[in-house]
Design an enzyme around this catalytic site. Structure first.
Site, mmCIF file in Angstrom:
data_model
loop_
_atom_site.group_PDB
_atom_site.id
_atom_site.type_symbol
_atom_site.label_atom_id
_atom_site.label_comp_id
_atom_site.label_asym_id
_atom_site.label_seq_id
_atom_site.Cartn_x
_atom_site.Cartn_y
_atom_site.Cartn_z
ATOM 1 N N PRO A 10 0.783 -1.228 0.000
ATOM 2 C CA PRO A 10 0.000 0.000 0.000
ATOM 3 C C PRO A 10 0.821 1.288 0.000
ATOM 4 C CG PRO A 10 -0.158 -1.147 2.117
ATOM 5 C CD PRO A 10 0.503 -2.089 1.155
ATOM 6 N N ASN A 11 0.299 2.236 -0.737
ATOM 7 C CA ASN A 11 0.822 3.609 -0.849
ATOM 8 C C ASN A 11 2.089 3.714 -1.692
ATOM 9 O OD1 ASN A 11 -1.240 4.730 0.895
ATOM 10 N ND2 ASN A 11 -0.175 3.692 2.573
ATOM 11 N N ARG A 28 5.015 10.905 -2.876
ATOM 12 C CA ARG A 28 4.846 10.580 -1.456
ATOM 13 C C ARG A 28 6.158 10.778 -0.703
ATOM 14 N NH1 ARG A 28 4.625 4.492 0.995
ATOM 15 N NH2 ARG A 28 4.277 5.092 3.146
ATOM 16 N N TYR A 85 11.412 8.726 0.473
ATOM 17 C CA TYR A 85 11.358 7.673 -0.542
ATOM 18 C C TYR A 85 11.956 8.079 -1.891
ATOM 19 C CZ TYR A 85 8.186 5.617 2.863
ATOM 20 O OH TYR A 85 7.641 5.110 4.018
ATOM 21 N N ASN A 123 8.066 -5.641 -1.316
ATOM 22 C CA ASN A 123 8.028 -4.513 -0.390
ATOM 23 C C ASN A 123 6.624 -4.486 0.206
ATOM 24 O OD1 ASN A 123 7.965 -2.157 1.046
ATOM 25 N ND2 ASN A 123 9.094 -0.966 -0.468
ATOM 26 N N ALA A 136 3.407 -0.774 4.655
ATOM 27 C CA ALA A 136 2.940 -0.759 6.054
ATOM 28 C C ALA A 136 2.477 -2.133 6.533
ATOM 29 C CB ALA A 136 1.825 0.269 6.224
ATOM 30 N N HIS A 175 4.440 -4.293 9.186
ATOM 31 C CA HIS A 175 4.488 -4.083 10.626
ATOM 32 C C HIS A 175 3.350 -4.774 11.392
ATOM 33 C CE1 HIS A 175 7.488 -1.359 9.262
ATOM 34 N NE2 HIS A 175 6.616 -0.570 8.663
ATOM 35 N N ASP A 196 1.755 -15.182 6.840
ATOM 36 C CA ASP A 196 1.438 -16.584 6.584
ATOM 37 C C ASP A 196 1.570 -16.913 5.100
ATOM 38 O OD1 ASP A 196 1.034 -17.022 9.260
ATOM 39 O OD2 ASP A 196 -1.162 -17.049 9.154
ATOM 40 N N GLU A 244 12.466 -9.637 1.299
ATOM 41 C CA GLU A 244 11.732 -8.460 1.799
ATOM 42 C C GLU A 244 12.610 -7.243 1.555
ATOM 43 O OE1 GLU A 244 10.885 -8.709 6.015
ATOM 44 O OE2 GLU A 244 10.525 -6.540 6.150
ATOM 45 N N HIS A 279 12.923 -2.792 1.556
ATOM 46 C CA HIS A 279 12.395 -1.485 1.939
ATOM 47 C C HIS A 279 13.274 -0.405 1.334
ATOM 48 C CE1 HIS A 279 9.612 -3.295 4.758
ATOM 49 N NE2 HIS A 279 10.604 -4.100 5.105
ATOM 50 N N SER A 336 13.347 2.817 2.479
ATOM 51 C CA SER A 336 13.944 3.489 3.638
ATOM 52 C C SER A 336 14.503 2.439 4.592
ATOM 53 C CB SER A 336 12.869 4.325 4.350
ATOM 54 O OG SER A 336 11.894 3.472 4.946
ATOM 55 N N ARG A 341 13.569 4.871 11.800
ATOM 56 C CA ARG A 341 12.365 5.707 11.776
ATOM 57 C C ARG A 341 11.519 5.479 13.031
ATOM 58 N NH1 ARG A 341 9.668 4.970 6.119
ATOM 59 N NH2 ARG A 341 8.549 6.827 6.846
ATOM 60 N N ARG A 398 7.761 1.112 13.177
ATOM 61 C CA ARG A 398 8.381 0.541 11.973
ATOM 62 C C ARG A 398 9.531 -0.402 12.318
ATOM 63 N NH1 ARG A 398 6.062 3.726 7.816
ATOM 64 N NH2 ARG A 398 5.650 5.836 8.531
HETATM 65 C C1 DQA Z 1 8.555 1.004 3.416
HETATM 66 C C2 DQA Z 1 8.688 1.274 4.923
HETATM 67 C C3 DQA Z 1 7.351 1.096 5.624
HETATM 68 O O1 DQA Z 1 7.497 1.385 7.012
HETATM 69 C C4 DQA Z 1 6.324 2.036 5.052
HETATM 70 O O2 DQA Z 1 5.063 1.799 5.647
HETATM 71 C C5 DQA Z 1 6.240 2.007 3.578
HETATM 72 C C6 DQA Z 1 7.461 1.857 2.795
HETATM 73 C C7 DQA Z 1 9.862 1.304 2.660
HETATM 74 O O3 DQA Z 1 9.966 0.862 1.517
HETATM 75 O O4 DQA Z 1 10.747 1.983 3.185
HETATM 76 O O5 DQA Z 1 5.177 2.177 2.996
HETATM 77 O O6 DQA Z 1 8.246 -0.375 3.236
#
Ligand code: DQA
Length: 145
Positions: free
Chosen positions: A10-11, A18, A23, A73, A76, A79, A86, A100, A102, A104, A109, A113
């Site tokens: 998401p996002n 954003r 990012y 990735n 959110a 977390h 699963d 996995e 990220h 950032s 942070r 997180r």
């Molecule tokens: C993220 C880090 C997460 O904490 C955050 O919610 C994101 C992006 C990252 O790529 O740094 O949406 O996964």
């Protein structure tokens, strides 16, 4: 041709606008180009993004069913989503690599997180290197790329 699924939660569809201080200023289509450049003709990059937890889980089933390695990735969902965790475990317990990533460094942070419910069932984790986190992950899941 071997394929790699690059799944974004998401996002992340809003990358570019954003929080560019966190990012960066590039969007997902720029990431797709960078990954395709590194992959060359050797590997097909199948990059997707969703804000929907169920859709992300179903893409992980697809990875299991087609034995396709994954760069994930979870955004959110990292977390708190035990459902996603699963599904990630289904992938890695099937012997399919899942990294996995990220953009950032979540550990530098906010406190919430600092917890990933995904990391313990992922093959490995790369965080904090901007889009290079994905490019480094591609080297692991597709060593020819
Ligand atoms: C993220 C880090 C997460 O904490 C955050 O919610 C994101 C992006 C990252 O790529 O740094 O949406 O996964």
């Amino acid at each position: 041709m071997p394929r790699v699924l690059v799944l974004n939660g998401p996002n992340l569809g809003r990358l570019g606008s954003r929080e560019p201080d966190v990012y960066g200023a590039q969007d997902l289509s720029a990431l797709r180009v960078l990954l395709a450049e590194q992959a060359g003709a050797a590997v097909e990059i199948d990059l997707r993004q969703t804000d929907n937890e169920a859709e992300l889980i179903h893409w992980l089933y697809e990875a299991v069913d087609t034995t396709t390695p994954v760069i994930l990735n979870p955004a959110a969902f990292t977390h708190y989503s035990y459902a996603l965790r699963d599904a990630v475990a289904l992938v890695t317990k099937a012997g399919v690599a899942l990294v996995e990533v990220h953009i950032s460094n979540p550990h530098a942070r906010e406190e919430f997180r600092h917890t990933s419910v995904i990391s313990a069932v992922a093959t490995g984790v790369i965080a904090g290197f901007g889009f290079d986190s994905y490019l480094l992950a591609l080297r692991v899941v597709a060593p020819g790329a």
